[in-house]
Design an enzyme around this catalytic site. Structure first.
Site, PDB file in Angstrom:
ATOM      1  N   ASN A  82     -32.819  -6.477  -4.791  1.00 43.37           N
ATOM      2  CA  ASN A  82     -33.108  -7.121  -3.506  1.00 43.37           C
ATOM      3  C   ASN A  82     -34.584  -7.029  -3.121  1.00 43.37           C
ATOM      4  OD1 ASN A  82     -32.036  -4.244  -3.053  1.00 43.37           O
ATOM      5  ND2 ASN A  82     -33.216  -4.624  -1.184  1.00 43.37           N
ATOM      6  N   GLY A  84     -38.836  -5.383  -4.632  1.00 45.76           N
ATOM      7  CA  GLY A  84     -39.652  -4.707  -5.630  1.00 45.76           C
ATOM      8  C   GLY A  84     -39.575  -5.283  -7.024  1.00 45.76           C
ATOM      9  N   ARG A 105     -26.986  -2.974  -3.495  1.00 44.22           N
ATOM     10  CA  ARG A 105     -25.975  -2.106  -2.873  1.00 44.22           C
ATOM     11  C   ARG A 105     -25.586  -2.628  -1.497  1.00 44.22           C
ATOM     12  NH1 ARG A 105     -28.074   3.778  -2.256  1.00 44.22           N
ATOM     13  NH2 ARG A 105     -29.412   2.659  -0.797  1.00 44.22           N
ATOM     14  N   ASP A 130     -22.861  -1.408  -6.220  1.00 45.51           N
ATOM     15  CA  ASP A 130     -23.368  -0.044  -6.069  1.00 45.51           C
ATOM     16  C   ASP A 130     -23.071   0.682  -7.369  1.00 45.51           C
ATOM     17  OD1 ASP A 130     -23.935   2.593  -5.516  1.00 45.51           O
ATOM     18  OD2 ASP A 130     -22.876   2.648  -3.601  1.00 45.51           O
ATOM     19  N   SER A 209     -39.477   5.528 -17.065  1.00 45.59           N
ATOM     20  CA  SER A 209     -40.783   6.036 -16.664  1.00 45.59           C
ATOM     21  C   SER A 209     -41.368   6.940 -17.747  1.00 45.59           C
ATOM     22  CB  SER A 209     -40.661   6.832 -15.363  1.00 45.59           C
ATOM     23  OG  SER A 209     -41.869   7.508 -15.071  1.00 45.59           O
ATOM     24  N   TYR A 269     -36.576  13.310 -10.629  1.00 48.48           N
ATOM     25  CA  TYR A 269     -36.805  11.936 -11.085  1.00 48.48           C
ATOM     26  C   TYR A 269     -37.165  11.911 -12.569  1.00 48.48           C
ATOM     27  CZ  TYR A 269     -38.845   7.237 -11.339  1.00 48.48           C
ATOM     28  OH  TYR A 269     -39.130   5.929 -11.701  1.00 48.48           O
ATOM     29  N   LYS A 273     -34.975  10.125 -15.690  1.00 51.71           N
ATOM     30  CA  LYS A 273     -35.519   9.107 -16.584  1.00 51.71           C
ATOM     31  C   LYS A 273     -35.551   9.589 -18.027  1.00 51.71           C
ATOM     32  CE  LYS A 273     -36.115   5.881 -13.554  1.00 51.71           C
ATOM     33  NZ  LYS A 273     -35.260   4.675 -13.599  1.00 51.71           N
ATOM     34  N   VAL A 306     -46.404   1.062  -9.873  1.00 51.53           N
ATOM     35  CA  VAL A 306     -46.407  -0.266  -9.252  1.00 51.53           C
ATOM     36  C   VAL A 306     -46.455  -0.165  -7.728  1.00 51.53           C
ATOM     37  CG1 VAL A 306     -45.197  -2.485  -9.127  1.00 51.53           C
ATOM     38  CG2 VAL A 306     -45.097  -1.132 -11.224  1.00 51.53           C
ATOM     39  N   THR A 308     -44.987  -0.717  -4.775  1.00 51.97           N
ATOM     40  CA  THR A 308     -43.687  -1.053  -4.194  1.00 51.97           C
ATOM     41  C   THR A 308     -43.361  -0.033  -3.110  1.00 51.97           C
ATOM     42  OG1 THR A 308     -42.436   0.348  -5.725  1.00 51.97           O
ATOM     43  CG2 THR A 308     -42.855  -1.928  -6.425  1.00 51.97           C
TER      44      THR A 308
END
Length: 350
Positions: A82, A84, A105, A130, A209, A269, A273, A306, A308
């Protein structure tokens, strides 16, 4: 004969001169080192900028009819789209006249995002999804079967990160791991049976990432035993990856995670990843045995830092650039690449 006092003074002067010369030499050495580091950074920056310009040029070159294996009947699904990078991936795929399913979601924002692209003449359809909710995934699978009888491209973009700058909180580690790794894994498992047979093969791209690299020098797992297991292709299994994530979350709950040898920056995070990257390698191995006409190629990529909402708009890479490698991998005319990690259309180490 020189007097003792005079000799002492002369030796003191010579010592001072020698000491001063040594200090000056050390200063010069340090300056040269600093200039060398600055020079390397400048060259790396120039190289990176040159690569970005090359990719910008490549994006302007249209695919030939011979290269276009897809049609308007080709179906692509993009999760968390939705806004980014996900939204931009949808837009770029749709510009190639592919039918793209934009998922989100939240229904309201997803519908609005799809409407923006539809008003631009692009073939984009919205459906709620979701990836952390099994009933939501099941509902999406049933709808996809009924409406399109399958999918050709899956781009797992949905993800969360609650750290910024120098923050390294693991307060929401469970949500980060559940979304970024387990959610992505559940989507792959749900979509594989729906991958339509074709000569070009199905395509799965996982947005990941560089923070999740096993080989990273600055942010890797310091626990050598765990790292060795994850590096070993023969030992690699879903149970092993899940077990590493479960161990981390248990240590978060009992407060011992700082002694676990986990990555130092954006710990939860980075680990989520790393799990995505490792699972990508595992699935590529499993997909390799599929017969011709039913092949599935899976890769992951790092979009970079990026600009975002996830980076609080602090990134130095545009959204268009961040989405580029995902679209490039999805549309490769001759897809023989699988189980690899990419950045700026180039393979990098896991």
């Amino acid at each position: 004969m020189m007097a003792p006092l005079q000799l002492c003074r002369e030796n003191k002067t010579n010592t001072h001169l020698i000491s001063g010369s040594y200090e000056q030499h050390k200063i010069t050495e340090n300056e040269n080192l600093i200039y060398s580091i600055m020079d390397k950074k400048e060259k790396a920056k120039e190289k990176k900028e040159k690569r970005r310009q090359e990719i910008s040029l490549l994006r302007t070159i249209p695919y030939t009819d011979h290269q276009r294996w897809w049609t308007s009947e080709t179906i692509a699904v993009v999760t968390g789209a939705n806004r980014g990078i996900g939204f931009e991936i949808v837009r770029q795929l749709a510009l190639h006249e592919i039918t793209v399913i934009l998922t989100s979601r939240e229904t309201g924002v997803g519908q609005e995002a799809a409407k923006v692209l539809q008003e631009g003449g692009l073939n984009v359809v919205f459906h709620q999804l979701d990836i952390t909710d099994p009933p939501s995934i099941q509902s999406f699978v049933q709808w996809l079967k009924q409406e399109y009888d399958g999918v050709d491209i899956l781009i797992n973009n949905a993800g969360v990160n609650y750290n910024a700058g120098s923050d390294n909180s693991v307060e929401k580690a469970d949500q980060v791991i559940q979304t970024n790794y387990f959610g992505t894994k559940n989507m792959i498992k749900a979509m594989v049976p729906l991958m339509r047979p074709s000569e070009p093969g199905g395509r799965i791209i996982n947005v990941s990432s560089k923070l999740g690299r096993l080989s990273g020098r600055r942010n890797r797992i310091e626990n050598a035993e765990v790292r060795k297991k994850l590096e070993n292709e023969e030992l690699l299994s879903e149970e092993l990856i899940d077990g590493v994530m479960d161990t981390f979350l248990k240590q978060v709950n009992d407060g011992s995670w700082k002694e676990g040898g986990w990555p130092n920056v954006f710990t939860d995070y980075s680990l989520s990843k790393l799990a995505v990257n490792t699972y990508t390698r595992l699935m590529a191995r499993e997909f390799a045995s599929r017969p011709e006409g039913q092949k599935i190629y899976i890769n992951c990529y790092c979009p970079g830092w990026v600009r975002t909402a996830m980076t609080s708009w602090a990134g130095h890479i545009s959204i268009e650039e961040g989405a580029d490698t995902a679209v490039w991998l999805a549309l490769l005319p001759d897809q023989f690449v699988t189980g690899k990690f990419f950045s700026e259309r180039q393979e990098i180490n896991f």
